[in-house]
Write an enzyme that holds these catalytic residues in place. Structure first.
Site, PDB file in Angstrom:
ATOM      1  N   ASN A 250       1.326  -0.870  -0.528  1.00  0.00           N
ATOM      2  CA  ASN A 250       0.154  -0.173  -0.086  1.00  0.00           C
ATOM      3  C   ASN A 250       0.962   1.205   0.036  1.00  0.00           C
ATOM      4  OD1 ASN A 250      -2.686   1.060  -0.175  1.00  0.00           O
ATOM      5  ND2 ASN A 250      -2.571   1.665   2.245  1.00  0.00           N
TER       6      ASN A 250
ATOM      7  N   SER B 119      -5.291   1.317  17.277  1.00  0.00           N
ATOM      8  CA  SER B 119      -6.572   2.918  16.816  1.00  0.00           C
ATOM      9  C   SER B 119      -7.826   3.213  17.609  1.00  0.00           C
ATOM     10  CB  SER B 119      -7.179   2.100  15.665  1.00  0.00           C
ATOM     11  OG  SER B 119      -8.202   2.834  14.916  1.00  0.00           O
TER      12      SER B 119
ATOM     13  N   TYR C 284     -11.058  -4.841  10.904  1.00  0.00           N
ATOM     14  CA  TYR C 284      -9.713  -4.299  10.846  1.00  0.00           C
ATOM     15  C   TYR C 284      -9.428  -4.539  12.364  1.00  0.00           C
ATOM     16  CZ  TYR C 284      -7.435   0.007  11.247  1.00  0.00           C
ATOM     17  OH  TYR C 284      -6.410   1.029  11.577  1.00  0.00           O
TER      18      TYR C 284
ATOM     19  N   LYS D  66      -6.777  -5.492  15.251  1.00  0.00           N
ATOM     20  CA  LYS D  66      -5.685  -4.401  16.468  1.00  0.00           C
ATOM     21  C   LYS D  66      -5.888  -4.629  17.702  1.00  0.00           C
ATOM     22  CE  LYS D  66      -3.998  -1.226  13.558  1.00  0.00           C
ATOM     23  NZ  LYS D  66      -2.591  -1.311  12.933  1.00  0.00           N
TER      24      LYS D  66
ATOM     25  N   PRO E 214     -22.718   2.515   6.345  1.00  0.00           N
ATOM     26  CA  PRO E 214     -22.686   1.319   7.278  1.00  0.00           C
ATOM     27  C   PRO E 214     -21.617   1.168   8.558  1.00  0.00           C
ATOM     28  CG  PRO E 214     -23.246   0.815   6.008  1.00  0.00           C
ATOM     29  CD  PRO E 214     -22.518   1.816   5.564  1.00  0.00           C
TER      30      PRO E 214
HETATM   31  P1  NAD Z   1      -0.437   3.047   5.230  1.00  0.00           P
HETATM   32  O1  NAD Z   1      -1.380   1.906   4.324  1.00  0.00           O
HETATM   33  O2  NAD Z   1       0.178   3.732   4.527  1.00  0.00           O
HETATM   34  O3  NAD Z   1       1.184   1.787   5.759  1.00  0.00           O
HETATM   35  C1  NAD Z   1       0.818   1.003   6.275  1.00  0.00           C
HETATM   36  C2  NAD Z   1       2.272  -0.298   5.237  1.00  0.00           C
HETATM   37  O4  NAD Z   1       2.629  -1.492   5.360  1.00  0.00           O
HETATM   38  C3  NAD Z   1       2.387   0.616   3.935  1.00  0.00           C
HETATM   39  O5  NAD Z   1       3.729   0.406   3.397  1.00  0.00           O
HETATM   40  C4  NAD Z   1       2.041  -0.842   3.172  1.00  0.00           C
HETATM   41  O6  NAD Z   1       2.639  -1.083   2.388  1.00  0.00           O
HETATM   42  C5  NAD Z   1       3.188  -1.513   4.505  1.00  0.00           C
HETATM   43  N1  NAD Z   1       2.316  -3.293   5.131  1.00  0.00           N
HETATM   44  C6  NAD Z   1       1.150  -3.928   5.409  1.00  0.00           C
HETATM   45  N2  NAD Z   1       1.361  -5.456   4.875  1.00  0.00           N
HETATM   46  C7  NAD Z   1       3.215  -5.564   5.210  1.00  0.00           C
HETATM   47  C8  NAD Z   1       3.646  -7.295   5.015  1.00  0.00           C
HETATM   48  N3  NAD Z   1       3.027  -7.920   5.789  1.00  0.00           N
HETATM   49  N4  NAD Z   1       5.215  -6.655   5.273  1.00  0.00           N
HETATM   50  C9  NAD Z   1       5.706  -5.423   5.323  1.00  0.00           C
HETATM   51  N5  NAD Z   1       5.095  -4.199   4.861  1.00  0.00           N
HETATM   52  C10 NAD Z   1       4.022  -4.720   4.716  1.00  0.00           C
HETATM   53  O7  NAD Z   1      -0.926   3.460   6.549  1.00  0.00           O
HETATM   54  P2  NAD Z   1      -1.252   4.017   7.720  1.00  0.00           P
HETATM   55  O8  NAD Z   1      -2.092   5.064   7.315  1.00  0.00           O
HETATM   56  O9  NAD Z   1       0.344   4.970   7.528  1.00  0.00           O
HETATM   57  O10 NAD Z   1      -0.786   3.312   8.793  1.00  0.00           O
HETATM   58  C11 NAD Z   1      -0.135   2.585   9.670  1.00  0.00           C
HETATM   59  C12 NAD Z   1      -0.254   1.935  10.639  1.00  0.00           C
HETATM   60  O11 NAD Z   1      -1.149   3.232  11.584  1.00  0.00           O
HETATM   61  C13 NAD Z   1      -1.251   1.030  10.103  1.00  0.00           C
HETATM   62  O12 NAD Z   1      -0.971  -0.127  10.731  1.00  0.00           O
HETATM   63  C14 NAD Z   1      -2.802   1.137  10.201  1.00  0.00           C
HETATM   64  O13 NAD Z   1      -3.639   0.200  10.189  1.00  0.00           O
HETATM   65  C15 NAD Z   1      -2.039   1.959  11.762  1.00  0.00           C
HETATM   66  N6  NAD Z   1      -3.362   2.645  11.687  1.00  0.00           N
HETATM   67  C16 NAD Z   1      -3.611   4.131  11.330  1.00  0.00           C
HETATM   68  C17 NAD Z   1      -5.282   4.826  10.865  1.00  0.00           C
HETATM   69  C18 NAD Z   1      -4.958   6.665   9.270  1.00  0.00           C
HETATM   70  O14 NAD Z   1      -6.055   6.305   9.752  1.00  0.00           O
HETATM   71  N7  NAD Z   1      -4.311   6.473   9.120  1.00  0.00           N
HETATM   72  C19 NAD Z   1      -5.913   4.734  11.988  1.00  0.00           C
HETATM   73  C20 NAD Z   1      -4.873   4.348  13.408  1.00  0.00           C
HETATM   74  C21 NAD Z   1      -4.443   3.330  12.974  1.00  0.00           C
HETATM   75  N1  UFG Z   2     -17.612  10.467   6.499  1.00  0.00           N
HETATM   76  C1  UFG Z   2     -17.520  11.363   5.139  1.00  0.00           C
HETATM   77  N2  UFG Z   2     -17.205  11.585   3.667  1.00  0.00           N
HETATM   78  C2  UFG Z   2     -16.152  10.460   3.462  1.00  0.00           C
HETATM   79  C3  UFG Z   2     -15.410   9.909   4.340  1.00  0.00           C
HETATM   80  C4  UFG Z   2     -16.056  10.361   5.568  1.00  0.00           C
HETATM   81  O1  UFG Z   2     -18.795  11.932   5.332  1.00  0.00           O
HETATM   82  O2  UFG Z   2     -16.382  10.412   1.857  1.00  0.00           O
HETATM   83  C5  UFG Z   2     -16.796  10.777   7.588  1.00  0.00           C
HETATM   84  C6  UFG Z   2     -17.631   9.760   7.985  1.00  0.00           C
HETATM   85  O3  UFG Z   2     -18.849   9.217   7.807  1.00  0.00           O
HETATM   86  C7  UFG Z   2     -16.837   9.938   9.672  1.00  0.00           C
HETATM   87  C8  UFG Z   2     -15.337  10.546   8.923  1.00  0.00           C
HETATM   88  O4  UFG Z   2     -16.092  11.491   8.281  1.00  0.00           O
HETATM   89  O5  UFG Z   2     -17.709  10.901  10.513  1.00  0.00           O
HETATM   90  C9  UFG Z   2     -14.289  10.494   9.249  1.00  0.00           C
HETATM   91  O6  UFG Z   2     -14.315   9.362   8.475  1.00  0.00           O
HETATM   92  P1  UFG Z   2     -12.764   8.482   8.152  1.00  0.00           P
HETATM   93  O7  UFG Z   2     -13.431   7.869   7.466  1.00  0.00           O
HETATM   94  O8  UFG Z   2     -12.273   9.916   7.312  1.00  0.00           O
HETATM   95  O9  UFG Z   2     -11.857   7.876   9.323  1.00  0.00           O
HETATM   96  P2  UFG Z   2     -12.943   7.525  10.349  1.00  0.00           P
HETATM   97  O10 UFG Z   2     -12.689   7.935  12.274  1.00  0.00           O
HETATM   98  O11 UFG Z   2     -14.053   6.517  10.017  1.00  0.00           O
HETATM   99  O12 UFG Z   2     -12.092   6.209  10.169  1.00  0.00           O
HETATM  100  C10 UFG Z   2     -10.465   6.654  10.441  1.00  0.00           C
HETATM  101  C11 UFG Z   2      -9.902   5.243  10.071  1.00  0.00           C
HETATM  102  C12 UFG Z   2      -9.670   3.745  11.397  1.00  0.00           C
HETATM  103  C13 UFG Z   2      -9.351   3.970  12.139  1.00  0.00           C
HETATM  104  C14 UFG Z   2     -10.610   5.255  12.794  1.00  0.00           C
HETATM  105  C15 UFG Z   2      -9.870   5.847  14.113  1.00  0.00           C
HETATM  106  O13 UFG Z   2      -9.998   4.802   8.940  1.00  0.00           O
HETATM  107  O14 UFG Z   2      -9.007   2.803  10.498  1.00  0.00           O
HETATM  108  O15 UFG Z   2      -9.900   6.493  11.873  1.00  0.00           O
HETATM  109  O16 UFG Z   2      -8.325   5.665  14.431  1.00  0.00           O
HETATM  110  F1  UFG Z   2      -9.639   3.193  12.500  1.00  0.00           F
END
Ligand code: NAD
Ligand code: UFG
Length: 339
Positions: free
Chosen positions: A35, A124, A148, A152, A292
């Site tokens: 990713n 998360s 997902y 976590k 949802p």
């Molecule tokens: P991201 O997808 O940009 O980064 C994750 C990276 O992990 C990617 O570069 C992907 O290629 C790599 N990856 C996935 N599976 C792998 C594997 N098996 N071996 C090696 N590399 C692998 O995501 P991010 O937004 O940078 O998130 C980082 C972490 O934080 C994730 O664990 C995600 O679940 C967690 N997180 C993200 C958010 C968010 O909103 N971005 C919120 C809460 C938690």
């Molecule tokens: N939303 C919209 N339109 C969109 C996308 C989102 O209205 O196109 C709204 C959602 O309904 C929500 C808010 O914007 O009210 C934020 O939505 P996000 O999808 O940006 O974020 P979430 O809070 O739903 O979830 C994110 C990550 C999860 C993580 C969580 C808490 O996607 O992986 O934050 O860290 F678990």
């Protein structure tokens, strides 16, 4: 410290690499680019003047991970690697459980063999499920509504159990709220593949003209204006939280959980309005049905991170919107090189 960043080419990992180097640590990245794009490494070199060693590996593969630990004297691991799309996790749960759990198990086994005792994990706010009370405090009940989220929570349990059995191990579980924004250089940022699932990348792709309008998922929530409220945090603040967590892990044994958020909640409409105002760009939107699984509101109490790690978020929503736009407008196609 020499720190292995699994998933270090991703959105949060790449920003954390910059802050760790700035704080004087050494960094190694392990990523399978499922990713992310290799161009990230060039951009990191531009920003930091460091060629970060890269292992293109699947972090669930023990032999490949073993090689990293044999070739480097690693002091700590920050485990970002994981699949993160909530919706996708409900249609292909097995892939999520396999990837997100196996990577942690492999790392823990190899770390144990090499006597590496500091582990920081990307958890998360989703583990709080449907909040009974806000703001969210670390000790509040947990529960998930999608695979997902369960990966976590399961990882949190695995890490807590392994640390309880090994008095040398330090585990820091970081519960991120909603990371947005980008590095101030505009050279690294969030680059979702396909249609963005999250609000901020969707807003910025509408602003740049890649998409017509933002679909606002419902305006009948129990919030200030009826749209969903979240705790958005600048990714650079979040990255600095990892530097603090690493230093905390190095000086404390056992497991500790920290919320990484700002404590402020903003609605979807406030996000669209602020982005549009700060950047002087139009962001058309339409109210559509609820998505949802979404909850009304979610924001952190982040006092514990300040009390114990002396970390708190510093950047405000205007800076988050400005930096997102700098990244998006300088890189309309993300890391894809312009034709
Ligand atoms: P991201 O997808 O940009 O980064 C994750 C990276 O992990 C990617 O570069 C992907 O290629 C790599 N990856 C996935 N599976 C792998 C594997 N098996 N071996 C090696 N590399 C692998 O995501 P991010 O937004 O940078 O998130 C980082 C972490 O934080 C994730 O664990 C995600 O679940 C967690 N997180 C993200 C958010 C968010 O909103 N971005 C919120 C809460 C938690
Ligand atoms: N939303 C919209 N339109 C969109 C996308 C989102 O209205 O196109 C709204 C959602 O309904 C929500 C808010 O914007 O009210 C934020 O939505 P996000 O999808 O940006 O974020 P979430 O809070 O739903 O979830 C994110 C990550 C999860 C993580 C969580 C808490 O996607 O992986 O934050 O860290 F678990």
């Amino acid at each position: 410290m020499k720190v292995l960043l699994t998933g270090g080419a991703g959105y949060i990992g790449s920003h954390t690499a910059v802050e760790l180097l700035k704080a004087g640590h050494d960094v190694i990245i392990a990523d399978n680019f499922s990713n992310s794009k290799k161009e990230v490494l060039n951009r990191l070199k531009e920003i930091t003047s460091v060629s970060i060693p890269l292992y293109e590996v699947d972090v669930a593969n023990k032999e490949e991970v073993e090689k990293i630990f044999s070739e480097n004297k690693i002091d700590a691991v920050i485990h970002f690697a994981g699949l993160k799309a909530v919706g996708e996790s409900t249609s292909i749960p097995l892939k999520y459980y396999r990837n997100n759990i196996d990577t942690t198990l492999t790392l823990l086994e190899v770390m144990q063999e090499h006597h590496v005792n500091n582990f920081v994990f990307s958890s998360s706010a989703t583990v709080y499920g449907v909040p009974e009370k806000l703001p969210l405090v670390e000790g509040m009940p947990t529960g998930c509504t999608n695979p997902y989220g369960w990966t976590k929570l399961m990882n949190e349990q695995i890490l807590t159990d392994v640390a309880a059995a090994n008095p040398d191990l330090s585990v820091v579980l970081l519960r991120y709220f909603n990371p947005i924004g980008a590095h101030e250089s505009g050279r690294i940022g969030e680059d979702p593949s396909g249609i963005p699932n999250n609000l901020m990348p969707y807003i910025s792709q509408v602003a740049i003209g890649r998409r017509d309008k933002v679909h606002v998922y419902g305006n009948d929530y129990n919030t200030k204006d009826g749209t969903g409220v979240r705790d958005y945090i600048h990714v650079v603040d979040l990255a600095k939280g990892h530097v603090a967590a690493l230093e905390y892990a190095d000086s404390h044994k056992g497991t500790e959980i920290f919320n990484l958020g700002t404590g402020n909640g903003y609605s979807v409409l406030e996000m669209i309005e602020t982005f549009s105002r700060v950047n002087q760009v139009a962001v058309p939107y339409e109210i559509v049905a609820r998505r949802p699984g979404d909850i009304d509101a979610c924001y952190a109490n982040a006092d514990k991170a300040y009390e114990k790690m002396h970390w708190r978020a510093e950047k405000n929503l205007e800076e988050m919107c400005r930096d997102t736009w700098k990244w998006q407008s300088n890189n309309p196609l993300g890391y894809e090189l312009e034709k």
